[in-house]
Scaffold this active site. Structure first.
Site, PDB file in Angstrom:
ATOM      1  N   GLU A 131      -5.227  -0.402  -8.186  1.00  0.00           N
ATOM      2  CA  GLU A 131      -4.174   0.552  -8.568  1.00  0.00           C
ATOM      3  C   GLU A 131      -3.043  -0.100  -9.353  1.00  0.00           C
ATOM      4  OE1 GLU A 131      -4.961   4.382  -5.656  1.00  0.00           O
ATOM      5  OE2 GLU A 131      -3.796   2.629  -4.692  1.00  0.00           O
TER       6      GLU A 131
ATOM      7  N   SER B   9       0.759  -1.340  -0.091  1.00  0.00           N
ATOM      8  CA  SER B   9       0.010   0.053   0.022  1.00  0.00           C
ATOM      9  C   SER B   9       0.974   1.118   0.047  1.00  0.00           C
ATOM     10  CB  SER B   9      -0.884   0.107   1.234  1.00  0.00           C
ATOM     11  OG  SER B   9      -1.609  -1.142   1.527  1.00  0.00           O
TER      12      SER B   9
ATOM     13  N   HIS C 298      -2.522  -3.170  -6.689  1.00  0.00           N
ATOM     14  CA  HIS C 298      -2.980  -2.881  -5.258  1.00  0.00           C
ATOM     15  C   HIS C 298      -4.538  -2.942  -5.432  1.00  0.00           C
ATOM     16  CE1 HIS C 298      -3.807   0.078  -2.030  1.00  0.00           C
ATOM     17  NE2 HIS C 298      -3.529  -0.613  -1.310  1.00  0.00           N
TER      18      HIS C 298
ATOM     19  N   ASN D  32      -4.625   5.776  -0.983  1.00  0.00           N
ATOM     20  CA  ASN D  32      -4.232   5.819   0.482  1.00  0.00           C
ATOM     21  C   ASN D  32      -3.540   7.144   0.777  1.00  0.00           C
ATOM     22  OD1 ASN D  32      -5.178   3.361   0.943  1.00  0.00           O
ATOM     23  ND2 ASN D  32      -2.970   2.219   0.888  1.00  0.00           N
TER      24      ASN D  32
END
Ligand SMILES: NC(=O)c1ccc[n+]([C@@H]2O[C@H](COP(=O)([O-])OP(=O)(O)OC[C@H]3O[C@@H](n4cnc5c(N)ncnc54)[C@H](O)[C@@H]3O)[C@@H](O)[C@H]2O)c1
Length: 596
Positions: free
Chosen positions: A154, A121, A142, A192
């Site tokens: 992602e 992440s 991701h 994130n």
């Protein structure tokens, strides 16, 4: 022709890995699922079985499909089992040295043309890739939590990832029914980077006892329409994982203090309170891994019980003001059975407000949500006045006049002269300190903030703002009133932005900074937050709806009060406002709305 992936490997079957296995197996791909020990493998198998069984129970997956899904998964201990896979996704804990060791080993074990992917992440995919002899075949994939549910992936390409590998992975995501955004290797990627500052801020609020966990979570769910509150989301992510992500983002992302993990997080991780997976985090769960929250020693008594907690009786309510908020609030109280005295600055304004309330109630009748008799009864409960003296015998006054401190202070000084003792005096201010208004009276203990959201008859949330002088009785009364009008009242301290705006606007501002840095496009950032985090709108859609000028003003207030460097308004936001691009209301903001 995109490459065929017939068998993939997943390393680590924790919160994410088990979900990723499910995504592949559900889509007909054979999976070799690898853990570090027999016990961990068994835990992973139990997680997968639990999740697929729940899908069957909810009617979302046929039993036969569940069995076929499970038969596609080969559970193994040790990376050696991955010798024949076309792609590996690694989902082990967020530590660079661990991931580098695993990638070096995967490089030895896997076929020369296998793609090696990490689900990290926040760590650098580039740094992970250089542990192998094939960095051009290393990529970030991701997934979002829960992987079977969240649509976004992602795809993170490093400067050496080959274009072919990127294209193959993008095609694979499509086959899995996911929407991908492809981006470069930056701490936190899109989602994130925008999410974790907000989550950490919410933990800080809880740690400072600014509001309870339930109130922080309810505020963001009901005030912004988010699928879960920030503390419940932390529990879902896992507090250990969240800690590592924040710590890495702090170090890699320019040492932004907002990413320095809140001290409480470290304490909770050390104490083994890891969230859902350990059965206890910010909340307590039925058992480890269960999504069901159970009551614990911090569970509050219901708002209705606040009446027994010293709340005063309220039957007659005064509402001062003639704008959108005042109009909505009059309707809310009248519909809930209160006698309402509306005070405006003149008969003409009163007539307008009266008309607006009637129109709104009529809409309810047309939509079949309100009986005609109830509409008439609600209208019959309202008295229209242009003199504050008519508030002499009300039990509660809600002030909703212009957002100017001098005007509000003068009004509260007058209310202090006119109103009977024991009345609760409330302000709906969204940005001024409630204590300033309270100190304009001789009875600051009776003054509280009641921050309704627009449109008041629809939005289910009210922030109850307690100053350092507000009495327990006054806040209990405010909470009881919220419950009586069918709203959720969340209690918070008297700080700029209360709960919702303080958590929401810095995130929006961060999105503008990300766009300004050309990391991604407005469309991809909006997608990332909607499909990765389940937000009802992306940040740029929301900014255009709220108004860029309003957003800038709120962000400035937050920055001024907290002096947090990360809260400084994004220059791009300032420039757009200066240029008159204010959002939908001016026809153009981040997007052009003239032809939509
Ligand atoms: N939790 C989230 O919401 C989330 C979301 C997206 C991405 N991620 C990322 O996914 C990765 C995994 O996070 P998580 O939350 O699933 O962690 P987790 O702690 O729930 O699971 C990690 C698993 O890896 C296993 N493991 C450890 N060392 C191993 C080894 N050498 N070989 C095989 N298995 C090993 C552990 O036994 C454990 O089951 C992290 O990089 C994290 O940043 C997490």
């Amino acid at each position: 022709m995109a490459r065929e992936f017939t068998r993939v490997g997943v390393v680590g079957l924790g919160t994410m890995g088990a979900g990723i296995v499910e995504v592949f197996a559900r889509n007909g791909v054979d999976v070799t699922a690898v853990e570090i020990s027999d016990a961990a493998l068994e835990r992973g198998r139990v997680t997968l079985t639990g999740s697929t069984d729940r899908a069957v129970a909810k009617g979302k997956l046929a039993e036969a499909d569940r069995d076929a899904l499970m038969s596609r998964v080969d559970f193994r201990v040790g990376l050696g089992a991955l010798h024949d896979v076309d792609l590996v996704i690694e989902a082990v804990p967020e530590h660079l040295d661990l991931k580098q060791r695993i990638f070096a080993e995967l490089d030895r074990v896997c076929k020369p043309d296998a793609i090696l992917a990490t689900n990290t992440s926040s760590l650098s995919v580039t740094e992970i890739s250089v542990a192998t002899t094939r960095p051009n075949q290393v990529i970030g994939i991701h997934f979002f939590n829960p992987a079977p549910v969240m649509k976004l992936v992602e795809v993170v390409r490093t400067v050496v990832t080959s274009a072919e590998v990127v294209a193959d992975v993008e095609a694979l995501c499509e086959r899995l029914g996911k929407v991908d955004v492809t981006i470069s290797d930056r701490a936190g990627f899109i989602a994130n980077a925008l999410l974790f500052g907000y989550l950490n801020h919410a933990v800080g609020m809880f740690e400072a006892r600014y509001a309870t966990r339930e109130d922080i979570d309810a505020a963001m769910k009901l005030g912004c329409g988010l699928p879960m509150g920030p503390l419940a989301l932390m529990d879902l992510i896992g507090l250990d994982t969240a800690y590592e992500i924040l710590d890495t983002m702090y170090r890699r992302g320019g040492r932004d203090r907002r990413h320095a993990p809140a001290p409480l997080l470290k304490q909770m991780v050390t104490a083994g309170l890891l969230g859902r997976k350990s059965g206890r985090g910010f909340y307590t769960y039925e058992r480890p891994g269960s999504p069901k929250v159970v009551a614990d020693e911090h569970t509050p008594v219901a708002a209705e019980a606040a009446v027994a907690d010293g709340a005063r009786a309220v039957a007659k309510v005064g509402v001062v003001g003639s704008g959108t908020m005042a109009t909505g609030i009059i309707e809310v109280f009248a519909k809930a059975g209160y006698e309402v005295v509306s005070v405006t600055r003149g008969a003409e304004k009163s007539a307008k407000v009266c008309e607006a309330v009637k129109t709104s109630l009529n809409k309810g009748v047309v939509r079949g949500k309100l009986a005609e008799t109830d509409r008439d009864a609600a209208m019959g409960r309202i008295t229209w006045s242009a003199t504050l003296e008519h508030l002499a015998d009300v039990d509660l006054v809600v002030e909703a006049v212009v957002e100017e401190l001098s005007v509000k202070k003068a009004l509260f000084a007058s209310l202090d002269e006119i109103c009977k003792p024991g009345v609760v005096l409330a302000t709906t201010t969204s940005s001024l300190p409630v204590i300033d208004v309270a100190m304009a009276t001789q009875r600051p203990a009776d003054v509280v903030g009641l921050h309704f959201f627009n449109p008041a008859p629809i939005m289910p949330l009210v922030e109850v703002v307690r100053t350092i002088r507000t009495s327990a009785e006054t806040s209990a009364t405010a909470r009881a009133i919220c419950a009586a009008v069918g709203k959720t009242g969340v209690v918070c301290g008297d700080r700029s932005g209360f709960i919702v705006n303080a958590l929401l606007f810095p995130y929006l501002n961060d999105a503008v900074k990300m766009l300004e840095a050309s990391y991604s496009t407005a469309d991809d950032i909006d997608y990332a937050m909607k499909l990765g985090c389940g937000y009802p709108m992306g940040p740029f859609e929301l900014l255009d709806v709220v108004g860029l000028d309003v957003s800038l003003a709120i962000q400035r207030e937050l920055y001024l009060e907290l002096r947090e460097p990360g809260f400084a308004p994004a220059p791009l936001l300032e420039h757009l406002v200066t240029a008159g691009y204010l959002g939908r209301k001016s026809g153009r903001g981040f997007r052009d709305h003239t032809n939509r």
